[in-house]
Design a protein around this motif. Structure first.
Motif: not given
Length: 983
Positions: A800-804
């Motif tokens: 999720e953080v990587l997607s952001d």
């Protein structure tokens, strides 16, 4: 009319001088100017303009550009009148000019005049001509020209001519009695060319002539230390001879008294400094060559009349040692250098060409084949290549040497091989064993060699033995070995353990072995095998096992690699390897990096013997399997996001990279397998951080071919191979192929086991950023969508953080810069809290791009520093795009001189990466702004300072504050505490 091409391309007509604007106009006029008075084919111009993207209307478009150039060249030509400057000749165009009408033509002509005047001793005229020539050089040539493949030969020639003119000018100053004036010139020239030995020699002469003898001697020590530390070389004959002259206050270095009637108040012209000698890149030899004077003279003579000479003979006759000494003696005949190419660790194929290119210091570009790069590298250069150990590569080495000899008419090759290469024009010179003493005389080359090596191996024996008895034993031993140099040296080494009588008796006791070496009618190769078999039987069973199993490690290897390959415990093997070193069956070298392990290496002939022994024992496949399994484990880690573990593995891979290559050769070329493909997939980030993109593409392409249909357990391997290859292609700007392999990597998503989905999402996200940076935002955003889907499927907070973070980067071109910066500032601390290095790196990249779009220098410097520091901590050695970005922010902040230093560093690093310079479209405008803010001399000095700046040095370069001096400074705190980057 005049064309000014030694700097930004300009045109002067009727006294009015203007800059050529537009890429197409620049490419056409520059190409015509560098081929002035020669016809340039239309196809060549179209290729320079558009390459493979040329459309069917390219011809008419070219005609329209030529029409506009003609209007600029001859503005007053009446309508309907034929042009007289830019002519259409058949299927091409020709720029018809006088020498004085094109700066580069005038520059080359002046260089030739300078050489003639210098030979005639007309030093005042030399100075005038040099100053006139250097005045034509207005700085770096137009970037459109400098970055093009079609201009590289011309640019290299101009650069070399400039270096030669600078040296001629210095010589003229010294010889005309102005050494003090000459001293002021050296700092800038040596920064630009720190390893030109002739330039260092001129500086020593100038210091000596000024009465500064101690400084002249100190200058010699400085260059000796630099050559040793940076290149592993010693000063050449010119510097050594000059050093001795200064120590002896040789009268030849003193200025002569002026002749009667001379107008000069200073002393008249003194003798020239010692003649210039080329760089010599040969192995350092610690022992004298014995008994080969006649061979040296003959081979040296053959190299004067033949371009390919091959030294042949059985293993152990000293072919390499003879070749090295011949090359050293005739080095002065090759102004472009003497280079040693060792093919012993090379398995074949493309690696041969790559080895030659890396040896002579050429970075292979992504365009064209390695053979094309070879032709370009040697064209017009007069050099000597010593190509050693060809016997195991006869089929593969032949086309490489043919390419070299065809491409470089001034090139000479001296090869060594157990067999002839069977190439046209090849001259074979057999290297025979050393001569033996006859009945009447105990002296011979063989005996001399034995006694010399005995003095090194067992000096106590030489010191205590009776001289006549020592010589008698030496004669007996050398006669028993038939004068074979390797056998003699091995026998002398045994004196550490046995008496000379015992060595003599051992040889006599085993007549079917050593006594048969070189016997008439016995093949020399079989004789050498007999000698090596004899030495092998003297080993213990454990030593024999280690000796034969090490045969599958083709280059330098560590104790860890040896333990895994031999199947022996490391502690036990640590005691056995020194025994093999002592018996000359293994060589040991120092650690290649601080804190690294000692590396070992079998000589080629010894490894050949060991390989045969391994086959005789039926252990070859099992030993290769152990090696390959160890290599596979070496490059694997438990987690793809464990960056600390990855960096540690990268250093270990460096130590045993020869074994890694051998494993890939076997499992991707000889016997393609999924294990090899899996290993290549794991290695793609390593290749990225070591700047080996060309090699990465080669291995990963083979890995993609080796992959067959696999189940869920193998799907992640397919993903890493295809996504890894897609990453490398994206870095090279080959977006079509990168897109194709990205799709193939995504195609296996539904077959990936759940435990691998997060790691899969990591690579998809990284490739999204790569594709965006490569100029394909549509594919990048498609990959972002897949990353978001994977984050939803796995509910993994890391994804999720990587997607952001990925979104902040790949959408930065479609949202306002302020929004991108806000996204980056939001995700960056979240990534740091999770120790998610790749997400932090993407956020930093996004922040830097957005800051550049907003012309926000302060914010941009913060993000830029983070990006560079991330890359460095990951082990990255090159990062031209990151340095370029920082230079852009420095320009925006008004620190123009420091910006130029970093622009130069960025360009140099991109060249070493084999990638095109100016990754950001804003760079051209900002570089022009920085250039305009500096006077030409200051710009040139700043550019020269940056050419050798390392990536690590970039974060320690302080901005200029009026003084124009670039000094080291502490990196920003934010940069020091940032996490690491990813491939």
């Amino acid at each position: 009319m005049g064309v000014h091409d030694l700097g930004p391309l300009e045109l002067s007509v009727d006294g009015s001088r203007s800059r050529i604007r537009g890429r197409q106009m620049t490419v056409i006029l520059a190409s015509l100017a560098m081929n002035a008075n020669r016809v340039v084919p239309v196809d060549a111009l179209i290729d320079a303009l558009w390459g493979e993207e040329a459309s069917t209307g390219a011809w008419s478009t070219l005609d329209s550009h030529v029409f506009r150039i003609r209007k600029q060249l001859e503005p007053d030509r009446p309508a309907g009148t034929a042009p007289s400057v830019l002519l259409k000749q058949g299927n091409g165009y020709q720029l018809v000019v006088a020498v004085d009408q094109v700066d580069s033509l005038r520059f080359a002509a002046l260089a030739e005049q300078v050489g003639t005047l210098a030979a005639a001793g007309r030093h005042d005229e030399v100075l005038r001509r040099c100053d006139e020539a250097l005045g034509l050089w207005r700085g770096p040539v137009d970037p459109v020209v400098a970055d093009a493949d079609w201009s590289q030969a011309w640019l290299a020639r101009m650069t070399e001519l400039r270096a030669q003119i600078n040296e001629r000018r210095i010589e003229a100053l010294i010889r005309s009695g102005g050494p003090e004036r000459a001293l002021a010139e050296f700092d800038g020239l040596l920064r630009e060319s720190p390893f030109r030995e002739h330039l260092h020699a001129l500086r020593m002469v100038a210091l000596y002539r000024c009465g500064r003898t101690e400084e002249a001697l100190a200058a010699f020590e400085e260059v000796r230390a630099a050559l040793r530390d940076e290149l592993g070389l010693t000063p050449g004959p010119e510097l050594q001879r000059l050093h001795e002259q200064i120590l002896n206050h040789d009268a030849a270095l003193a200025p002569r008294a002026p002749r009667a009637g001379t107008a000069l108040a200073a002393p008249a012209a003194a003798p020239a400094p010692p003649p210039r000698t080329p760089e010599v890149h040969l192995p350092v030899v610690m022992t004298a060559l014995v008994g080969r004077e006649a061979d040296l003279t003959r081979v040296d003579g053959l190299l004067r009349t033949h371009r390919l000479v091959t030294l042949t003979g059985t293993a152990g006759t000293g072919k390499t040692r003879l070749a090295v000494e011949v090359a050293r003696r005739c080095a002065e005949r090759y102004p472009d250098g003497v280079w040693f190419v060792d093919l012993a660790p090379v398995a074949g194929g493309e690696l041969i060409a790559e080895t030659v290119l890396s040896t002579i210091g050429v970075t292979t570009t992504t365009a064209g084949s390695s053979h094309d790069a070879l032709r370009t590298a040697v064209r017009g250069r007069r050099l000597l290549l010593l190509v050693d150990n060809c016997e195991h590569l006869l089929t593969d080495v032949a086309p490489v040497l043919t390419t070299l000899l065809d491409g470089g008419e001034e090139l000479t090759v001296l090869a060594t091989s157990r067999e002839q290469l069977e190439l046209d024009g090849e001259l074979i010179y057999p290297v025979d064993p050393l001569g033996l003493p006859d009945a009447a005389d105990g002296d011979s080359a063989a005996v001399e060699l034995f006694l010399a090596r005995l003095g090194t191996a067992a000096p106590q024996v030489v010191a205590t033995a009776d001289a006549q008895e020592l010589r008698d034993r030496a004669v007996e031993i050398c006669a028993g070995l038939d004068g074979l140099p390797l056998a003699i040296e091995l026998a002398a080494a045994r004196a550490r353990v046995y008496s000379l009588e015992e060595i003599r008796d051992q040889i006599r006791f085993d007549p079917t072995q050593l006594a048969r070496i070189g016997r008439p009618g016995t093949p020399r190769r079989r004789s050498l095998q007999s000698e090596l078999d004899w030495g092998h039987r003297l080993l213990s069973a454990e030593e024999q096992l280690v000796h034969r199993r090490l045969a599958v490690l083709p280059g330098p290897f560590s104790l860890a690699a040896a333990a895994a390959t031999t199947g022996m415990p490391g502690a036990e093997l640590a005691e056995l390897l020194p025994m093999l070193v002592n018996r000359s069956l293994l060589a040991a070298g120092p650690a290649p990096r601080p804190g690294g392990p000692t590396l070992f290496r079998q000589l080629v002939v010894v490894r050949g013997h060991a390989a045969r022994a391994l086959a005789q024992e039926g252990e070859t496949d099992a030993t290769l399997d152990r090696r390959d399994a160890w290599v596979s484990g070496l490059v694997s880690v438990a987690s793809r996001t464990d960056r600390l573990e990855l960096r540690r593995r990268y250093r270990v891979v460096d130590d045993d990279y020869a074994a890694v290559r051998a494993m890939l050769q076997r499992s991707l070329v000889d016997e393609p397998s999924r294990a090899g493909a899996r290993t290549a997939g794991w290695l793609h980030a390593y290749w990225y951080y070591r700047g080996r993109l060309l090699e990465a593409v080669r291995w990963l392409s083979l890995a993609a071919t080796a992959l067959g249909d696999g189940g869920a357990a193998d799907a992640i391997d397919e993903a890493w191979v295809h996504l890894g290859l897609a990453k490398m292609l994206a870095h090279q700007g080959r977006t079509d192929q990168a897109r194709s392999h990205s799709e193939r990597g995504l195609a296996v998503a539904d077959r990936i086991a759940p435990e691998h989905l997060s790691a899969f999402g990591l690579d998809v996200a990284i490739q999204a950023g790569n594709m965006w940076s490569a100029g394909d935002p549509e594919t990048a955003r498609h990959l972002l969508t897949r990353t978001i889907e994977l984050a939803g499927t796995t509910r993994d907070v890391v994804l999720e953080v990587l997607s952001d973070a990925t979104r902040s980067l790949v959408e930065s071109d479609v949202v306002e810069p302020a929004r991108t910066i806000a996204r980056a500032e939001q995700v960056y601390p979240r990534a740091r809290a999770l120790e998610l290095d790749v997400a932090a790196w993407m956020a930093a990249r996004a922040g830097s791009y957005a800051a550049l779009s907003a012309a926000d220098a302060d914010s941009g410097m913060l993000w830029s520093d983070r990006v560079i520091e991330l890359h460095l901590r990951e082990g990255g050695e090159l990062g031209g795009a990151f340095v370029e970005m920082r230079a852009n922010f420095l320009t925006l902040a008004g620190h123009h001189r420091t910006a130029v230093v970093l622009y130069s560093a960025a360009r140099a690093q991109r060249d070493r990466e084999g990638l095109a310079w100016r990754s950001a479209p804003e760079t051209s405008t900002l570089l022009d702004r920085a250039r305009a803010a500096l006077d030409p001399g200051e710009y040139e000095r700043a550019w020269q300072e940056g050419e050798h700046l390392t990536l690590g040095g970039v974060v320690h370069v302080a901005v200029d504050v009026g003084s124009g001096v670039v000094e080291p400074s502490a990196p920003r705190q934010a940069a020091r505490t940032a996490p690491r980057s990813s491939s």
